[in-house]
Design a protein around this motif. Sequence first.
Motif, mmCIF file in Angstrom:
data_model
loop_
_atom_site.group_PDB
_atom_site.id
_atom_site.type_symbol
_atom_site.label_atom_id
_atom_site.label_comp_id
_atom_site.label_asym_id
_atom_site.label_seq_id
_atom_site.Cartn_x
_atom_site.Cartn_y
_atom_site.Cartn_z
ATOM 1 N N ARG A 82 0.791 -1.247 0.000
ATOM 2 C CA ARG A 82 0.000 0.000 0.000
ATOM 3 C C ARG A 82 0.811 1.279 0.000
ATOM 4 O O ARG A 82 0.469 2.226 -0.668
ATOM 5 C CB ARG A 82 -0.924 0.032 1.212
ATOM 6 N N TRP A 83 1.895 1.347 0.814
ATOM 7 C CA TRP A 83 2.577 2.627 1.006
ATOM 8 C C TRP A 83 4.087 2.428 0.896
ATOM 9 O O TRP A 83 4.638 1.473 1.437
ATOM 10 C CB TRP A 83 2.268 3.188 2.402
ATOM 11 N N ALA A 84 4.757 3.359 0.219
ATOM 12 C CA ALA A 84 6.209 3.246 0.054
ATOM 13 C C ALA A 84 6.917 4.510 0.507
ATOM 14 O O ALA A 84 6.381 5.620 0.413
ATOM 15 C CB ALA A 84 6.533 2.975 -1.410
ATOM 16 N N LEU A 85 8.148 4.337 1.013
ATOM 17 C CA LEU A 85 9.053 5.439 1.339
ATOM 18 C C LEU A 85 10.329 5.228 0.533
ATOM 19 O O LEU A 85 10.806 4.096 0.408
ATOM 20 C CB LEU A 85 9.377 5.444 2.835
ATOM 21 N N LEU A 86 10.869 6.305 0.005
ATOM 22 C CA LEU A 86 12.022 6.216 -0.896
ATOM 23 C C LEU A 86 13.190 7.040 -0.370
ATOM 24 O O LEU A 86 13.111 8.269 -0.304
ATOM 25 C CB LEU A 86 11.599 6.738 -2.282
ATOM 26 N N ALA A 87 14.262 6.379 0.027
ATOM 27 C CA ALA A 87 15.477 7.085 0.447
ATOM 28 C C ALA A 87 16.464 7.049 -0.714
ATOM 29 O O ALA A 87 16.914 5.985 -1.129
ATOM 30 C CB ALA A 87 16.067 6.440 1.687
ATOM 31 N N VAL A 130 14.260 1.507 -0.579
ATOM 32 C CA VAL A 130 12.804 1.623 -0.574
ATOM 33 C C VAL A 130 12.235 0.842 0.603
ATOM 34 O O VAL A 130 12.615 -0.304 0.835
ATOM 35 C CB VAL A 130 12.204 1.094 -1.891
ATOM 36 N N THR A 131 11.369 1.504 1.342
ATOM 37 C CA THR A 131 10.623 0.829 2.401
ATOM 38 C C THR A 131 9.192 0.666 1.916
ATOM 39 O O THR A 131 8.583 1.637 1.465
ATOM 40 C CB THR A 131 10.624 1.674 3.695
ATOM 41 N N LEU A 132 8.695 -0.532 1.985
ATOM 42 C CA LEU A 132 7.337 -0.791 1.506
ATOM 43 C C LEU A 132 6.494 -1.317 2.670
ATOM 44 O O LEU A 132 6.921 -2.218 3.391
ATOM 45 C CB LEU A 132 7.382 -1.811 0.363
ATOM 46 N N LEU A 133 5.329 -0.733 2.827
ATOM 47 C CA LEU A 133 4.406 -1.164 3.870
ATOM 48 C C LEU A 133 3.154 -1.720 3.217
ATOM 49 O O LEU A 133 2.708 -1.210 2.179
ATOM 50 C CB LEU A 133 4.019 0.021 4.756
#
Length: 316
Positions: A82-87, A130-133
């Motif tokens: 559903r939700w991703a964070l991108l470093a 990438v962090t994926l939730l």
Amino acid sequence: MDEFALIDRYFRRQTVTREDVALGIGDDAAIVVPRSGEQLVAAVDTLVAGRHFPDWFSAAEIGYRALAVNLSDLAAMGAEPRWALLALTLPEVAAAWLDDFSTGFLDLARKHRVALIGGDTTQGPLTISVTLLGVCERALTRAGAMVGDAIFVTGTLGDAALALALDADDDGESAGRLRAHFSRPEPRVAAGLALHDFAHAAIDVSDGLLGDLGHILRASKVGARIDGRCLPTSAAARALFTPERILTAAATGGDDYELLFTAPAQLEASIRDRLAGCDCPVTRIGTIVAGDAFELSGLDGVPMQPARTGFRHFAT
Ligand code: ADP
Ligand code: MG
């Protein structure tokens, strides 16, 4: 262009809007609202230039792959992403590169209805994390394989490893297909969700079939028998490599991002049906056995000893 202009221009233009995102890009942190009863599933993966992708990768392929490998991890848990964070760590701000990179990333995100809710942008050697939730009702883990289970794998194995073994100047159609397998793996998200009702244990094949199967066997405290003649291989691989070379790649090569799972053998027909519904080929490759025995039979049906069982960082 400074950091904030860059974020606005390349990463805020996403078109996925989700009701469960209470606060997205722009504040100190993002806020999401899972529904009650949902378990939150989280994964993070980092790609380092020169280590996780070769220099012939396009920026769009790097963006695609950075998200795809995380989608594959959530698929292996039977979770809905559903939700991703991108470093993002960049050596420089190159507009064309960022445009292609963000397009590769955001197109795949849109396909799976994943909202980019935040990230971090810094300067340094090219690194993408990438962090994926996601969420699931009941996660599918590596533990849970049972004696007598059939072992299945989706798609084909070995293509990504064989892509790296190609001559650089081979630009034929089969070579192109192998390279595409490597640069744009198809994360098996729908298949992972469908497996919920069937599978006892699952993992995605990122480090090589034998290494990743080893994780299931250790977590589940069981052994396995694999028939090398059953490993699914692609027509492109068969057009370019010998059967022996393909078997080695299929058994020990990494980066395939297929799902490896175990399920009661009598469910094979239902599994085949359900995965056909999400356009996902599946092959039975072996059986879970008692104890810690592990056997891989070769192309002649005789048990063989594979040389290398998966990639490990820091291995000596
Ligand atoms: P802070 O300094 O408070 O950590 P930043 O300046 O790093 O905030 O980021 C500003 C906003 O932009 C935050 O909401 C952050 O999540 C988001 N952001 C930063 N980099 C990225 C990126 N590469 N992709 C998506 N969102 C990003
Ligand atoms: Mg920050």
